[in-house]
Design an enzyme around this catalytic site. Structure first.
Site: not given
Length: 110
Positions: A52, A75-77
């Site tokens: 994502t 991480s972003h997600g």
């Protein structure tokens, strides 16, 4: 450390699944290959995608969970899922090809 021994760590060849939240959820899996597809997600569905980025953030609050092929704890997600309180699993190679758009159980309780 003995002379001649390397300090390098061995890389694991297997998946190291990362569970984002301890909760069990049942929902419809929606495989999304491109960012444009996130608009088709319905409330409570489980997003299955490679990774994502910030463009998909607005839909996270309505998701039942996430399954990401690529990711780590920062991480972003992963970060957004924890912020909005949804369960998920990241670092699952081949998730977008192995999982079809159908009912499934996402058990995020290691």
């Amino acid at each position: 450390m003995e002379a001649g021994k390397s300090r390098r760590r061995r890389r694991s060849s297997g998946n190291k699944l990362l569970f984002l939240r301890s909760r069990e959820v049942r929902g419809i899996a929606r495989v999304v290959y491109r960012l444009e597809g996130v608009g088709e997600l319905q409330r409570g569905e489980i997003l299955v995608t490679r990774a994502t980025d910030p463009g998909g953030t607005p839909v996270f609050s309505s998701l039942g969970g996430i399954v990401l092929e690529i990711g780590a704890m920062l991480s972003h997600g992963s970060v957004v899922a924890r912020e909005v309180g949804i369960p998920g699993i990241v670092n699952i190679r081949g998730a977008t090809t192995a999982i079809r758009c159908l009912s499934m159980l996402l058990h995020a309780n290691p």
